[in-house]
Design a protein around this motif. Structure first.
Motif, PDB file in Angstrom:
ATOM      1  N   ASP A 118      13.395   8.091  22.558  1.00 58.33           N
ATOM      2  CA  ASP A 118      12.769   9.422  22.555  1.00 58.33           C
ATOM      3  C   ASP A 118      12.681  10.045  21.173  1.00 58.33           C
ATOM      4  O   ASP A 118      11.680  10.650  20.812  1.00 58.33           O
ATOM      5  CB  ASP A 118      13.574  10.381  23.470  1.00 58.33           C
ATOM      6  N   VAL A 119      13.777   9.880  20.400  1.00 54.00           N
ATOM      7  CA  VAL A 119      13.841  10.559  19.100  1.00 54.00           C
ATOM      8  C   VAL A 119      12.639  10.195  18.213  1.00 54.00           C
ATOM      9  O   VAL A 119      12.115  11.034  17.472  1.00 54.00           O
ATOM     10  CB  VAL A 119      15.189  10.258  18.382  1.00 54.00           C
ATOM     11  N   LEU A 120      12.150   8.943  18.337  1.00 57.24           N
ATOM     12  CA  LEU A 120      11.068   8.500  17.448  1.00 57.24           C
ATOM     13  C   LEU A 120       9.733   9.175  17.757  1.00 57.24           C
ATOM     14  O   LEU A 120       8.841   9.210  16.910  1.00 57.24           O
ATOM     15  CB  LEU A 120      10.906   6.978  17.528  1.00 57.24           C
TER      16      LEU A 120
ATOM     17  N   SER B  86       0.829  -1.210   0.000  1.00 56.13           N
ATOM     18  CA  SER B  86       0.000   0.000   0.000  1.00 56.13           C
ATOM     19  C   SER B  86       0.868   1.266   0.000  1.00 56.13           C
ATOM     20  O   SER B  86       0.504   2.275  -0.568  1.00 56.13           O
ATOM     21  CB  SER B  86      -0.974  -0.015   1.165  1.00 56.13           C
ATOM     22  N   ASP B  87       2.057   1.191   0.620  1.00 54.29           N
ATOM     23  CA  ASP B  87       2.982   2.317   0.553  1.00 54.29           C
ATOM     24  C   ASP B  87       4.238   1.829  -0.170  1.00 54.29           C
ATOM     25  O   ASP B  87       5.001   1.025   0.359  1.00 54.29           O
ATOM     26  CB  ASP B  87       3.342   2.797   1.965  1.00 54.29           C
ATOM     27  N   GLU B  88       4.423   2.305  -1.402  1.00 56.71           N
ATOM     28  CA  GLU B  88       5.522   1.786  -2.218  1.00 56.71           C
ATOM     29  C   GLU B  88       6.900   2.048  -1.641  1.00 56.71           C
ATOM     30  O   GLU B  88       7.853   1.342  -1.952  1.00 56.71           O
ATOM     31  CB  GLU B  88       5.451   2.371  -3.625  1.00 56.71           C
ATOM     32  N   THR B  89       7.017   3.087  -0.814  1.00 58.33           N
ATOM     33  CA  THR B  89       8.347   3.367  -0.275  1.00 58.33           C
ATOM     34  C   THR B  89       8.733   2.322   0.776  1.00 58.33           C
ATOM     35  O   THR B  89       9.894   2.185   1.113  1.00 58.33           O
ATOM     36  CB  THR B  89       8.407   4.763   0.376  1.00 58.33           C
ATOM     37  N   SER B  90       7.740   1.563   1.255  1.00 54.09           N
ATOM     38  CA  SER B  90       8.015   0.592   2.301  1.00 54.09           C
ATOM     39  C   SER B  90       9.083  -0.419   1.877  1.00 54.09           C
ATOM     40  O   SER B  90      10.009  -0.701   2.620  1.00 54.09           O
ATOM     41  CB  SER B  90       6.732  -0.118   2.701  1.00 54.09           C
ATOM     42  N   ALA B  91       8.940  -0.962   0.663  1.00 50.68           N
ATOM     43  CA  ALA B  91       9.896  -1.979   0.210  1.00 50.68           C
ATOM     44  C   ALA B  91      11.309  -1.410   0.116  1.00 50.68           C
ATOM     45  O   ALA B  91      12.289  -2.123   0.297  1.00 50.68           O
ATOM     46  CB  ALA B  91       9.464  -2.544  -1.138  1.00 50.68           C
ATOM     47  N   LEU B  92      11.394  -0.106  -0.148  1.00 54.00           N
ATOM     48  CA  LEU B  92      12.716   0.505  -0.316  1.00 54.00           C
ATOM     49  C   LEU B  92      13.464   0.635   1.001  1.00 54.00           C
ATOM     50  O   LEU B  92      14.676   0.789   1.021  1.00 54.00           O
ATOM     51  CB  LEU B  92      12.580   1.891  -0.965  1.00 54.00           C
ATOM     52  N   THR B  93      12.721   0.614   2.108  1.00 58.97           N
ATOM     53  CA  THR B  93      13.388   0.768   3.405  1.00 58.97           C
ATOM     54  C   THR B  93      13.594  -0.575   4.102  1.00 58.97           C
ATOM     55  O   THR B  93      13.971  -0.624   5.259  1.00 58.97           O
ATOM     56  CB  THR B  93      12.573   1.709   4.329  1.00 58.97           C
TER      57      THR B  93
ATOM     58  N   VAL C 214      20.964  -3.925   6.770  1.00 62.69           N
ATOM     59  CA  VAL C 214      19.736  -4.492   7.327  1.00 62.69           C
ATOM     60  C   VAL C 214      18.900  -3.333   7.872  1.00 62.69           C
ATOM     61  O   VAL C 214      19.404  -2.220   8.063  1.00 62.69           O
ATOM     62  CB  VAL C 214      20.002  -5.572   8.407  1.00 62.69           C
ATOM     63  N   ALA C 215      17.619  -3.591   8.102  1.00 64.44           N
ATOM     64  CA  ALA C 215      16.703  -2.517   8.495  1.00 64.44           C
ATOM     65  C   ALA C 215      16.915  -2.110   9.954  1.00 64.44           C
ATOM     66  O   ALA C 215      17.301  -2.934  10.783  1.00 64.44           O
ATOM     67  CB  ALA C 215      15.271  -2.970   8.273  1.00 64.44           C
ATOM     68  N   PRO C 216      16.661  -0.842  10.284  1.00 63.22           N
ATOM     69  CA  PRO C 216      16.748  -0.386  11.678  1.00 63.22           C
ATOM     70  C   PRO C 216      15.565  -0.932  12.479  1.00 63.22           C
ATOM     71  O   PRO C 216      14.578  -1.384  11.906  1.00 63.22           O
ATOM     72  CB  PRO C 216      16.639   1.141  11.551  1.00 63.22           C
ATOM     73  N   PRO C 217      15.625  -0.886  13.838  1.00 64.19           N
ATOM     74  CA  PRO C 217      14.507  -1.379  14.640  1.00 64.19           C
ATOM     75  C   PRO C 217      13.256  -0.512  14.455  1.00 64.19           C
ATOM     76  O   PRO C 217      13.366   0.667  14.120  1.00 64.19           O
ATOM     77  CB  PRO C 217      15.006  -1.275  16.082  1.00 64.19           C
TER      78      PRO C 217
ATOM     79  N   GLU D  75      15.314  10.324  10.762  1.00 64.42           N
ATOM     80  CA  GLU D  75      15.989   9.719   9.611  1.00 64.42           C
ATOM     81  C   GLU D  75      17.451   9.413   9.938  1.00 64.42           C
ATOM     82  O   GLU D  75      17.965   8.327   9.632  1.00 64.42           O
ATOM     83  CB  GLU D  75      15.866  10.660   8.394  1.00 64.42           C
ATOM     84  N   GLN D  76      18.103  10.365  10.603  1.00 60.67           N
ATOM     85  CA  GLN D  76      19.512  10.164  10.966  1.00 60.67           C
ATOM     86  C   GLN D  76      19.651   8.996  11.952  1.00 60.67           C
ATOM     87  O   GLN D  76      20.531   8.145  11.817  1.00 60.67           O
ATOM     88  CB  GLN D  76      20.059  11.454  11.600  1.00 60.67           C
ATOM     89  N   TRP D  77      18.737   8.933  12.918  1.00 63.14           N
ATOM     90  CA  TRP D  77      18.751   7.841  13.902  1.00 63.14           C
ATOM     91  C   TRP D  77      18.582   6.489  13.194  1.00 63.14           C
ATOM     92  O   TRP D  77      19.286   5.526  13.471  1.00 63.14           O
ATOM     93  CB  TRP D  77      17.618   8.058  14.916  1.00 63.14           C
ATOM     94  N   ARG D  78      17.650   6.459  12.236  1.00 65.44           N
ATOM     95  CA  ARG D  78      17.403   5.194  11.522  1.00 65.44           C
ATOM     96  C   ARG D  78      18.636   4.749  10.752  1.00 65.44           C
ATOM     97  O   ARG D  78      18.978   3.575  10.725  1.00 65.44           O
ATOM     98  CB  ARG D  78      16.204   5.342  10.576  1.00 65.44           C
TER      99      ARG D  78
END
Ligand code: SAH
Length: 224
Positions: free
Chosen positions: A193-195, A160-167, A175-178, A204-207
């Motif tokens: 806290d940052v989230l 449903s969100d195409e950007t999902s696969a890219l992340t 590998v993906a961030p938590p 974005e930087q944290w990820r």
């Protein structure tokens, strides 16, 4: 995209495509999956598709004729980009291969069973061989479902969100961030806290930092 799966056990492939994201992709008309029972292409009255191995030894071998007839039938109807045999000694499936295959239009997956297929099938009818890992399954059906899942979710419009696969993991070599969801605190265990700061650039930087940290720890080979 259209995927034709050739198997002698079609029932094994009923459930992977009858739920969730893959079903939705089919319902939306983004992908068509057809499962073909190899027995329908058998030329003997017992509808068998395997025989004893020349030279002896344990285990049956899948015969070339039903496979050839089935592939020829499919090829008479459309042009195929790849005819793929699922095999433990094939190229190991990676995200990069999934990306490539997701751009194709027509694919055939051939599922082996028993000792595998007569070698002449691989020499003359197959254009690519894929493995899903260094272990042996009893048949190619689950492997074909894995490959189909990995590529179908990359087709635009399927998620449903195409950007999902890219992340997701491996897409950018990391590998993906938590990830976390509500509640922000559970039994005293807090979300970083940052989230919940609402600060997009910092998030974005944290990820990115976490993805790098995790890759270094879990999959340093990806960074080499
Ligand atoms: N005799 C073969 C194994 C046959 S296993 C060998 O030693 O290499 C039976 C079938 O399961 C194979 O023909 C293949 O289609 C499928 N299969 C088994 N393991 C697999 C794997 N890791 N990846 C993809 N397909 C696999």
């Amino acid at each position: 995209m259209r995927i034709d799966i050739i198997t002698c056990l079609p029932r094994l492939l009923e459930s992977p495509f009858s739920d969730s994201i893959l079903k939705r992709a089919m319902d939306k008309g983004l992908v068509t999956i057809k499962v073909h029972d190899l027995r329908d292409y058998s030329t003997n009255k017992h509808r068998t598709t395997d025989d004893y191995a020349f030279g002896g030894g344990a285990g049956m071998v899948m015969m070339i004729e039903p496979i050839d007839l089935c592939i020829a039938h499919l090829r008479s109807e459309r042009r195929y980009d790849d005819i793929i045999y699922m095999s433990p000694d094939g190229n190991l499936l990676t995200q990069s291969i999934a990306n490539q295959l997701s751009l194709k239009q027509n694919l055939i997956f051939l599922c082996g069973h028993y000792k595998g297929v007569d070698e002449r099938v691989r020499e003359h009818l197959i254009t690519r061989e894929l493995s899903i890992g260094d272990y042996v399954l009893s048949g190619g059906e689950l492997a074909a479902a894995v490959v189909a899942d990995a590529i179908i979710r990359l087709i635009p419009g399927v998620l449903s969100d195409e950007t999902s696969a890219l992340t997701d993991s491996f897409q950018d070599g990391l590998v993906a961030p938590p990830v976390y969801t509500r509640p922000a605190e559970y039994k005293g265990w807090k979300v970083p806290d940052v989230l919940i700061s609402g600060h997009e650039a910092k998030i974005e930087q944290w990820r990115q930092e976490k993805a790098m940290e995790r890759t270094q720890k879990r999959r340093p080979d990806l960074l080499e």
